[in-house]
Design a protein around this motif. Structure first.
Motif, short mmCIF file in Angstrom:
data_model
loop_
_atom_site.label_atom_id
_atom_site.label_comp_id
_atom_site.label_asym_id
_atom_site.label_seq_id
_atom_site.Cartn_x
_atom_site.Cartn_y
_atom_site.Cartn_z
N PHE A 81 43.20 39.16 36.19
CA PHE A 81 42.46 37.99 35.73
C PHE A 81 41.70 37.35 36.88
O PHE A 81 40.52 37.04 36.78
N ALA A 82 42.37 37.15 38.00
CA ALA A 82 41.74 36.52 39.15
C ALA A 82 40.60 37.38 39.69
O ALA A 82 39.51 36.87 40.00
N TYR A 83 40.82 38.68 39.80
CA TYR A 83 39.79 39.58 40.30
C TYR A 83 38.58 39.59 39.37
O TYR A 83 37.44 39.50 39.82
N GLN A 84 38.83 39.67 38.07
CA GLN A 84 37.73 39.69 37.10
C GLN A 84 36.96 38.37 37.11
O GLN A 84 35.73 38.37 36.99
N SER A 85 37.65 37.26 37.25
CA SER A 85 36.97 35.96 37.32
C SER A 85 36.09 35.88 38.55
O SER A 85 34.96 35.39 38.50
N LEU A 86 36.58 36.38 39.68
CA LEU A 86 35.78 36.40 40.90
C LEU A 86 34.54 37.28 40.73
O LEU A 86 33.44 36.90 41.14
N GLN A 87 34.71 38.43 40.14
CA GLN A 87 33.57 39.32 39.90
C GLN A 87 32.53 38.67 38.98
O GLN A 87 31.34 38.80 39.22
N LEU A 88 32.99 38.01 37.95
CA LEU A 88 32.06 37.30 37.06
C LEU A 88 31.29 36.23 37.83
O LEU A 88 30.08 36.07 37.64
N HIS A 89 31.97 35.51 38.68
CA HIS A 89 31.29 34.48 39.49
C HIS A 89 30.29 35.11 40.45
O HIS A 89 29.17 34.61 40.59
N ARG A 90 30.66 36.18 41.10
CA ARG A 90 29.77 36.84 42.06
C ARG A 90 28.51 37.38 41.39
O ARG A 90 27.46 37.43 42.00
N GLU A 91 28.65 37.81 40.15
CA GLU A 91 27.51 38.34 39.42
C GLU A 91 26.68 37.25 38.76
O GLU A 91 25.75 37.53 38.03
#
Length: 120
Positions: A81-91
């Motif tokens: 969840f944390a990794y996916q949230s970070l990726q969404l923010h970065r994109e």
């Protein structure tokens, strides 16, 4: 309380959570990832209930914190969840990242309320 004992409590909780998650994954088989959904929702509810029941993070002892957070961390897939949230923010897909975070927080708040309700 020494650090080795506290780390052991965290590891024990994490190990128990991981074993239970694996047990659920073996029993909930489907083409869709329902087992992941179940463990994340159930883990959020358990965390809120435990925190509410034990009086909140301020009232909880260090060993209780380590055991509860270790168990829920091992049981759920919040590292994903944390990794996916970070990726969404970065994109720059802020709406998706915010929706992901808000839904998870809403489940934790509901569970915390339930835990506080059980204390009455």
């Amino acid at each position: 309380m020494n650090d080795l004992y506290l780390h052991t409590m965290f590891g024990l909780g994490g190990g128990l959570g991981a074993v239970l998650r694996h047990w659920i994954a073996l029993r909930v088989t489907h083409d869709l990832p329902f087992s992941t959904l179940i463990v994340n929702v159930l883990g959020s509810l358990l965390l809120g209930v435990w925190i509410g029941y034990l009086g909140g993070p301020v009232e909880m002892g260090e060993e209780q914190k380590r055991l509860v957070f270790g168990f829920c961390g091992g049981f759920t897939t919040f590292s994903s969840f944390a990794y996916q949230s970070l990726q969404l923010h970065r994109e720059r897909t802020i709406a998706l990242a915010a929706g992901n975070i808000l839904l998870s927080l809403a489940l934790c708040w509901i569970a915390l309320w339930l835990g506080l309700f059980l204390m009455r």
